[in-house]
Scaffold this motif. Structure first.
Motif, PDB file in Angstrom:
ATOM      1  N   UNK A  32       0.801  -1.372  -0.139  1.00  0.00           N
ATOM      2  CA  UNK A  32      -0.002  -0.043   0.037  1.00  0.00           C
ATOM      3  C   UNK A  32       0.851   1.298  -0.171  1.00  0.00           C
ATOM      4  N   UNK A  33       2.120   1.015  -0.498  1.00  0.00           N
ATOM      5  CA  UNK A  33       2.939   2.219  -0.308  1.00  0.00           C
ATOM      6  C   UNK A  33       2.616   3.281  -1.564  1.00  0.00           C
ATOM      7  N   UNK A  34       3.115   4.465  -1.202  1.00  0.00           N
ATOM      8  CA  UNK A  34       3.114   5.498  -2.186  1.00  0.00           C
ATOM      9  C   UNK A  34       1.760   6.342  -1.735  1.00  0.00           C
ATOM     10  N   UNK A  35       1.560   7.684  -2.639  1.00  0.00           N
ATOM     11  CA  UNK A  35       0.383   8.519  -2.490  1.00  0.00           C
ATOM     12  C   UNK A  35       0.424   9.477  -3.314  1.00  0.00           C
ATOM     13  N   UNK A  36      -0.711   9.695  -3.902  1.00  0.00           N
ATOM     14  CA  UNK A  36      -1.007  10.640  -5.184  1.00  0.00           C
ATOM     15  C   UNK A  36      -1.938  11.595  -5.008  1.00  0.00           C
ATOM     16  N   UNK A  37      -1.801  12.919  -5.318  1.00  0.00           N
ATOM     17  CA  UNK A  37      -2.590  13.988  -5.154  1.00  0.00           C
ATOM     18  C   UNK A  37      -2.683  14.735  -6.456  1.00  0.00           C
ATOM     19  N   UNK A  98       1.109  15.759  -7.352  1.00  0.00           N
ATOM     20  CA  UNK A  98       2.500  15.390  -6.562  1.00  0.00           C
ATOM     21  C   UNK A  98       2.428  13.856  -6.396  1.00  0.00           C
ATOM     22  N   UNK A  99       3.234  13.060  -6.824  1.00  0.00           N
ATOM     23  CA  UNK A  99       3.313  11.800  -6.800  1.00  0.00           C
ATOM     24  C   UNK A  99       4.468  11.348  -5.723  1.00  0.00           C
ATOM     25  N   UNK A 187       0.576  19.366 -13.665  1.00  0.00           N
ATOM     26  CA  UNK A 187      -0.585  18.578 -14.056  1.00  0.00           C
ATOM     27  C   UNK A 187      -0.281  17.140 -13.705  1.00  0.00           C
ATOM     28  N   UNK A 188      -1.096  16.181 -13.798  1.00  0.00           N
ATOM     29  CA  UNK A 188      -0.855  14.874 -13.554  1.00  0.00           C
ATOM     30  C   UNK A 188       0.206  14.117 -14.835  1.00  0.00           C
TER      31      UNK A 188
END
Length: 212
Positions: A32-37, A98-99, A187-188
């Motif tokens: 479940x690592x990582x995060x994105x916004x 942000x990634x 942007x993404x």
């Protein structure tokens, strides 16, 4: 009538979900690592919730926080590193996404490095702003990991301030020692392109300098 949180726009949710799948395909967000916004209007941020595998995100895997990391819906728990996303959005008005990911290359190199890693001569440096040619270099900050995220963000902010005084461009990314990379863009799509370029260069650097 009680006010309810505004829904995350469908295109924003779709972009985050697609990005999660794309990073998972490259093994950059194991378990479940990582995060994105993604930045929303009115000083709001759509971000992945804690504990969700990024390959299996759905709209309910996301939530909204303000630029201080406070949840719009108090019952939901954001990713542990939400304040690092918010710090990038506050510092860089042009940042729109942000990634954060955990590749083998960025994890190993950050454990071996000092306070920075310099990448130079790579064609993919052109993915970063202000670098129209491979005849350039980027010095990525490396920070010691810290479970106190507010304190860690303070250290990051202090480094950014020093870099702004000494350098023309602050690179749109940094490493946490043994913990992964942060990358952002307007942007993404741009954030993803920068992350892919950075990970390629870090992988090359790891093969060329396995102990530096």
């Amino acid at each position: 009538m009680q006010n309810t949180p505004e829904a995350i726009p469908a295109p924003v949710a779709e972009a985050i979900i697609a990005a999660g799948a794309r990073l998972d395909q490259r093994n950059w967000v194991p378990a479940t690592a990582g995060n994105l916004s993604i930045r929303l209007p009115d000083s709001r941020v759509a971000i992945t919730r804690s504990g969700f595998h990024k390959a299996r995100l759905v709209p309910d895997s996301l939530m909204v926080v303000d630029l201080d990391g406070r949840p719009e819906q108090p019952g939901l728990r954001p990713s542990a590193e939400t304040l690092l996303h918010c710090g990038a959005y506050r510092r860089f008005p042009e940042a729109g996404a942000v990634l954060h990911g955990h590749s083998i290359a960025n994890t190993v190199l950050s454990r071996l490095a000092g306070d920075s890693i310099t990448l130079e001569g790579y064609e993919l440096l052109k993915a970063f702003p202000g670098l129209p040619t491979h005849e350039a270099s980027v010095t990525l900050p490396v920070f010691d990991n810290d479970q106190d995220i507010a304190r860690l963000q303070g250290v990051v902010e202090a480094r950014w301030s020093r870099m702004a005084a000494d350098e023309d461009v602050i690179p749109p990314g940094y490493l946490l020692r043994g913990h992964g990379v942060y990358v952002w863009g307007p942007d993404m799509d741009t954030a993803l392109a920068r992350m892919e370029a950075l990970e390629f260069m870090l992988d090359c650097h790891l093969h060329e300098h396995p102990r530096t």
